[in-house]
Design an enzyme around this catalytic site. Sequence first.
Site, short mmCIF file in Angstrom:
data_model
loop_
_atom_site.label_atom_id
_atom_site.label_comp_id
_atom_site.label_asym_id
_atom_site.label_seq_id
_atom_site.Cartn_x
_atom_site.Cartn_y
_atom_site.Cartn_z
N ASN A 10 10.56 -31.39 71.83
CA ASN A 10 9.92 -31.97 70.65
C ASN A 10 10.18 -33.47 70.68
O ASN A 10 11.28 -33.92 70.38
CB ASN A 10 10.53 -31.32 69.40
CG ASN A 10 10.08 -31.97 68.12
OD1 ASN A 10 9.14 -32.77 68.10
ND2 ASN A 10 10.76 -31.65 67.02
N LYS A 12 9.09 -35.71 68.79
CA LYS A 12 9.07 -36.32 67.45
C LYS A 12 8.23 -37.60 67.48
O LYS A 12 7.26 -37.66 68.21
CB LYS A 12 10.51 -36.56 66.95
CG LYS A 12 11.36 -35.29 67.05
CD LYS A 12 12.66 -35.37 66.32
CE LYS A 12 13.40 -34.05 66.46
NZ LYS A 12 14.63 -33.99 65.71
N HIS A 102 9.14 -27.70 60.80
CA HIS A 102 10.34 -28.41 61.25
C HIS A 102 11.05 -28.96 60.01
O HIS A 102 10.40 -29.36 59.04
CB HIS A 102 9.96 -29.54 62.21
CG HIS A 102 11.17 -30.11 62.88
ND1 HIS A 102 11.99 -31.03 62.25
CD2 HIS A 102 11.72 -29.88 64.10
CE1 HIS A 102 12.99 -31.34 63.07
NE2 HIS A 102 12.85 -30.65 64.19
N GLU A 104 12.29 -31.68 59.41
CA GLU A 104 11.86 -33.04 59.05
C GLU A 104 10.54 -33.01 58.28
O GLU A 104 10.30 -33.85 57.42
CB GLU A 104 11.78 -33.90 60.33
CG GLU A 104 13.18 -34.21 60.84
CD GLU A 104 13.30 -34.36 62.35
OE1 GLU A 104 12.28 -34.58 63.02
OE2 GLU A 104 14.43 -34.25 62.86
N GLU A 174 16.99 -23.73 63.77
CA GLU A 174 17.59 -25.06 63.93
C GLU A 174 18.43 -25.41 62.71
O GLU A 174 17.89 -25.85 61.68
CB GLU A 174 16.49 -26.12 64.06
CG GLU A 174 15.58 -25.91 65.26
CD GLU A 174 14.89 -27.22 65.64
OE1 GLU A 174 15.10 -27.67 66.76
OE2 GLU A 174 14.17 -27.78 64.81
N GLY A 180 20.02 -33.78 65.93
CA GLY A 180 20.17 -35.22 66.17
C GLY A 180 21.55 -35.76 65.86
O GLY A 180 21.75 -36.96 65.80
N SER A 220 20.75 -30.49 69.03
CA SER A 220 21.62 -31.14 70.02
C SER A 220 21.80 -30.33 71.31
O SER A 220 22.89 -30.30 71.89
CB SER A 220 22.97 -31.49 69.40
OG SER A 220 22.79 -32.36 68.29
P1 PGA Z 1 17.84 -32.67 68.69
O1 PGA Z 1 16.57 -32.21 67.84
O2 PGA Z 1 17.80 -31.92 69.98
O3 PGA Z 1 17.65 -34.16 68.88
O4 PGA Z 1 19.05 -32.33 67.88
C1 PGA Z 1 16.17 -30.87 67.81
C2 PGA Z 1 14.94 -30.70 66.96
O5 PGA Z 1 14.87 -31.29 65.86
O6 PGA Z 1 13.99 -29.99 67.34
#
Ligand code: PGA
Length: 259
Positions: A10, A12, A102, A104, A174, A180, A220
């Site tokens: 992803n 983003k 997601h 976000e 997640e 992140g 992560s």
């Molecule tokens: P990350 O993000 O691997 O940077 O923690 C995962 C995600 O939000 O899909």
Amino acid sequence: MARKPILAGNWKMNMDHLEANHLVTSLGAALADLGYDPEKSEAVVIPPFTDIRTVQTVIDADSLPIAYGAQDVSTHDEGAYTGDISTGMLTKLGCAYVVVGHSERREYHGESNELIGEKAKKILDAGMLPIICCGEALEVRKEGKHVEFVLGQIDAMLANLTAEEVAKSVIAYEPIWAIGTGETATADDAQEVCGAIRVRVGELFDEETAEAVRIQYGGSVKSGNVKEIMGKPDVDGALVGGASLKADEFAKIVCFDLI
Ligand code: PGA
């Protein structure tokens, strides 16, 4: 039938179309260098909308063994929805997957479980597959209510899907506190919730559907921890943010069984 692991990057809101061209070209080369076998795992990239045409062109031109998709989609087909993108626009570009729900999108765009379920249905109706996200915030985990919370999301998001639709979908667990942050849930934490999701899918639908649906862990994930996470019985893949922006690193994640 065994579930094929699905490792999805992803991106983003990262990578303009020139950077996207470079990243997907480098990913193709890095996968080839590692001896990637598309029969063993599925490599997917999820770029921003503005990169999809570029990614399609590179993948098609070099016949790269990489699928791609989008980070969100509208529930409408066309019309006065400024800023939105329809499923028809995505299928025309050869998208195979669309991420929905997601954390976000939930946080910054107020998306509800019901809207996410509606989007998942729309994606399936268009012939693509949804990657349906769920996951708890830190406070929920601290109270020990993470399983209950995530299953509540699952119940609401899958309410209008058929068993057949759920069987081909992907669910991504997640935990928000691990996204992140560099903080990864342990492999056992991932298994606890992914296993509970599978049991719930069995209760909501049937055993066959539970056995078929692919469940990813996200938060992560890196080449250094992917193998242990993928070793868990109910974890069928990973949704990867930061580490998917580096071709060599993401290639190692896709080829987790070779590194
Ligand atoms: P990350 O993000 O691997 O940077 O923690 C995962 C995600 O939000 O899909």
